[in-house]
Design an enzyme around this catalytic site. Structure first.
Site, PDB file in Angstrom:
ATOM      1  N   HIS A 130     -60.295   3.796 117.069  1.00  0.00           N
ATOM      2  CA  HIS A 130     -60.109   3.910 118.519  1.00  0.00           C
ATOM      3  C   HIS A 130     -59.728   5.322 118.956  1.00  0.00           C
ATOM      4  O   HIS A 130     -59.828   5.648 120.134  1.00  0.00           O
ATOM      5  CB  HIS A 130     -59.083   2.893 119.023  1.00  0.00           C
ATOM      6  N   ASP A 168     -60.386  -0.851 112.313  1.00  0.00           N
ATOM      7  CA  ASP A 168     -59.936   0.264 113.157  1.00  0.00           C
ATOM      8  C   ASP A 168     -59.681   1.522 112.329  1.00  0.00           C
ATOM      9  O   ASP A 168     -58.668   2.204 112.491  1.00  0.00           O
ATOM     10  CB  ASP A 168     -58.677  -0.105 113.941  1.00  0.00           C
ATOM     11  N   GLY A 175     -50.668   8.548 120.570  1.00  0.00           N
ATOM     12  CA  GLY A 175     -50.854   9.845 119.913  1.00  0.00           C
ATOM     13  C   GLY A 175     -50.513   9.793 118.442  1.00  0.00           C
ATOM     14  O   GLY A 175     -50.979  10.610 117.653  1.00  0.00           O
ATOM     15  N   ASN A 176     -49.683   8.809 118.035  1.00  0.00           N
ATOM     16  CA  ASN A 176     -49.404   8.597 116.609  1.00  0.00           C
ATOM     17  C   ASN A 176     -50.551   7.862 115.924  1.00  0.00           C
ATOM     18  O   ASN A 176     -50.648   7.864 114.689  1.00  0.00           O
ATOM     19  CB  ASN A 176     -48.137   7.777 116.410  1.00  0.00           C
ATOM     20  N   SER A 177     -51.411   7.212 116.722  1.00  0.00           N
ATOM     21  CA  SER A 177     -52.505   6.437 116.135  1.00  0.00           C
ATOM     22  C   SER A 177     -53.342   7.297 115.200  1.00  0.00           C
ATOM     23  O   SER A 177     -53.716   8.425 115.533  1.00  0.00           O
ATOM     24  CB  SER A 177     -53.406   5.878 117.246  1.00  0.00           C
ATOM     25  N   LEU A 217     -70.643 -15.842 104.966  1.00  0.00           N
ATOM     26  CA  LEU A 217     -71.157 -17.149 104.561  1.00  0.00           C
ATOM     27  C   LEU A 217     -71.994 -17.805 105.638  1.00  0.00           C
ATOM     28  O   LEU A 217     -72.943 -18.536 105.336  1.00  0.00           O
ATOM     29  CB  LEU A 217     -69.998 -18.085 104.195  1.00  0.00           C
ATOM     30  N   GLY A 218     -71.637 -17.620 106.907  1.00  0.00           N
ATOM     31  CA  GLY A 218     -72.377 -18.258 107.993  1.00  0.00           C
ATOM     32  C   GLY A 218     -71.836 -19.632 108.320  1.00  0.00           C
ATOM     33  O   GLY A 218     -72.625 -20.587 108.451  1.00  0.00           O
ATOM     34  N   LEU A 248     -65.290 -22.203 111.243  1.00  0.00           N
ATOM     35  CA  LEU A 248     -64.119 -22.842 110.648  1.00  0.00           C
ATOM     36  C   LEU A 248     -63.087 -23.224 111.700  1.00  0.00           C
ATOM     37  O   LEU A 248     -63.058 -22.675 112.796  1.00  0.00           O
ATOM     38  CB  LEU A 248     -63.439 -21.887 109.653  1.00  0.00           C
TER      39      LEU A 248
END
Length: 409
Positions: A138, A170, A250-252, A307-308, A311
């Site tokens: 991000h 991310d 800003g720490n991201s 797997l498709g 659940l």
């Protein structure tokens, strides 16, 4: 001849003694008054004596406590001298760790071109390989170019085509091209190492977050590892670390270190009801980061298993129907996509999955655990399942497919 009266003179009458009665009464009165006085004074004397004794006792208590306080103070002085040495060692450890890793933490600016380039956001990053910077997806999402500011103050622009992104975790890496100036490549020679987030860290361990909160480059904050295994809805395939080290916008993308300067996680988010730090920050565990950036570096994407199937968790009534397996983790298959790995493995709607490659599912978070397990398998891997179908236990095998990049759940 003398008269008889002359021979025997007659005594003159004696006046009555007026003091005789008083002489008898006065002592008695004095005695009575004295008794009364004594009776009156005794309680006062006793009280005064008691107060005197209490005062003496209190003074003894004061003196004893004063001596204790003085002894405690002197002991505290000695302890503080010892603790000061230890605190200095801890502080020295922080300083040394920071000095070790600061050269690897960079400031990133997301620049997008409209008529001219404009800043679309800022964040942090860390050098994890020569010429490779790790950050959050991000932070650099939709960038046309990224400005890298190194700890030395040197700036370098990198075209967004050199980014490799993974939205699901991310994470993103920026790979500097071979034609990067030598001076910039020199800035990239010092790299941060990773800790093993499954073995090296425990709740309560010291943590250091380094990055550019609110654009303030090379900011260091300290805290502890508050918890592990946290989940965010926006990151459905990753269990996160929680820390109270201050993390702000800003720490991201910046690193969360242990006290020997190893990356234990990549700072990614905060929990807050006002948008600012409230002591609850989250980081992607280093083992997840290592695996995913290797995939990004080698393949340009993170390959995940698929797997498709659709659940859901079991209801309490359905769980009771499992008999001896009701206390185990389990997921209910509510739908199977046609021509998918699950359909080829003959998994059916209504099947209840208990084991994946003989591994039990988390009792309280079965669906998430199942999805995470499947995603961690490389496409093409062969895996086994134990399922319950109408009360009968069956063993099934499937060849894992490749998870679509845009698949969210």
């Amino acid at each position: 001849m003398q008269s008889r009266h002359e021979d025997y003179p007659i005594a003159e009458p004696v006046a009555p003694n007026r003091h005789g009665l008083w002489t008898l009464v006065a002592p008695l009165l004095a005695l009575a008054l004295g008794g009364l006085l004594v009776m009156y004074l005794i309680p006062d004397v006793k009280q005064r004596w008691g107060l005197r004794e209490a005062s003496v006792d209190a003074e003894a208590v004061y003196l004893k406590r004063k001596a204790e306080l003085r002894a405690e103070s002197e002991q505290a002085v000695d302890l503080l001298k010892d603790l000061d040495q230890r605190v200095q060692l801890v502080s020295l450890g922080f300083r040394t760790t920071v000095r070790k890793v600061v050269p690897t933490v960079v400031h990133l600016t997301n620049e997008r071109k409209e008529v001219s380039y404009r800043t679309a956001g800022t964040g942090s990053g860390v050098i994890v390989k020569p010429n490779v910077i790790l950050t959050n997806h991000h932070v650099v999402k939709s960038a046309d170019r990224v400005m890298v500011t190194f700890p030395s103050g040197r700036k370098h622009l990198v075209d967004a085509k050199h980014l490799r992104l993974d939205d699901a975790s991310d994470l993103a890496i920026l790979i500097l091209p071979p034609e990067t100036p030598e001076a910039v490549q020199d800035e990239m020679k010092i790299v941060s190492e990773f800790a093993d987030s499954d073995r090296d860290i425990q709740v309560g361990d010291w943590t250091l977050a380094i990055g550019s909160p609110l654009g303030l480059r090379q900011t260091v904050s300290q805290g502890i590892l508050s918890a592990t295994g946290r989940r965010l809805r926006s990151m459905d395939l990753v269990k996160l670390l929680q820390t109270d080290a201050a993390i702000h916008p800003g720490n991201s993308g910046g690193p969360l270190y242990d006290l020997v300067g190893r990356i234990v996680g990549i700072n990614v988010a905060i929990a807050s009801d006002n948008g600012s730090n409230q002591g609850i920050g989250f980081a992607i565990p280093s083992n997840v980061v290592k695996k995913n950036i290797e995939e990004l570096y080698e393949f340009g994407e993170v390959r995940r298993g698929f797997l498709g199937i659709v659940l859901r968790d079991l209801s309490d009534e359905e769980r009771e129907g499992l008999g001896g397996e009701r206390h185990s983790g389990a997921v209910f298959i509510s739908a199977v996509q046609p021509d998918s790995p699950a359909s080829h493995a003959e998994l059916l709607p209504g099947d209840v999955v208990l084991l994946v490659n003989e591994q039990k599912l988390d009792r309280y978070d079965s669906t998430f655990h199942f999805r995470q397990l499947i995603a961690d398998f490389a496409p093409g891997a062969e895996i086994s399942f134990r399922v319950l179908r109408t009360g009968n236990a069956l063993e099934k095998r499937a060849t894992v497919g490749k998870r679509p990049v845009d698949l969210k759940r």
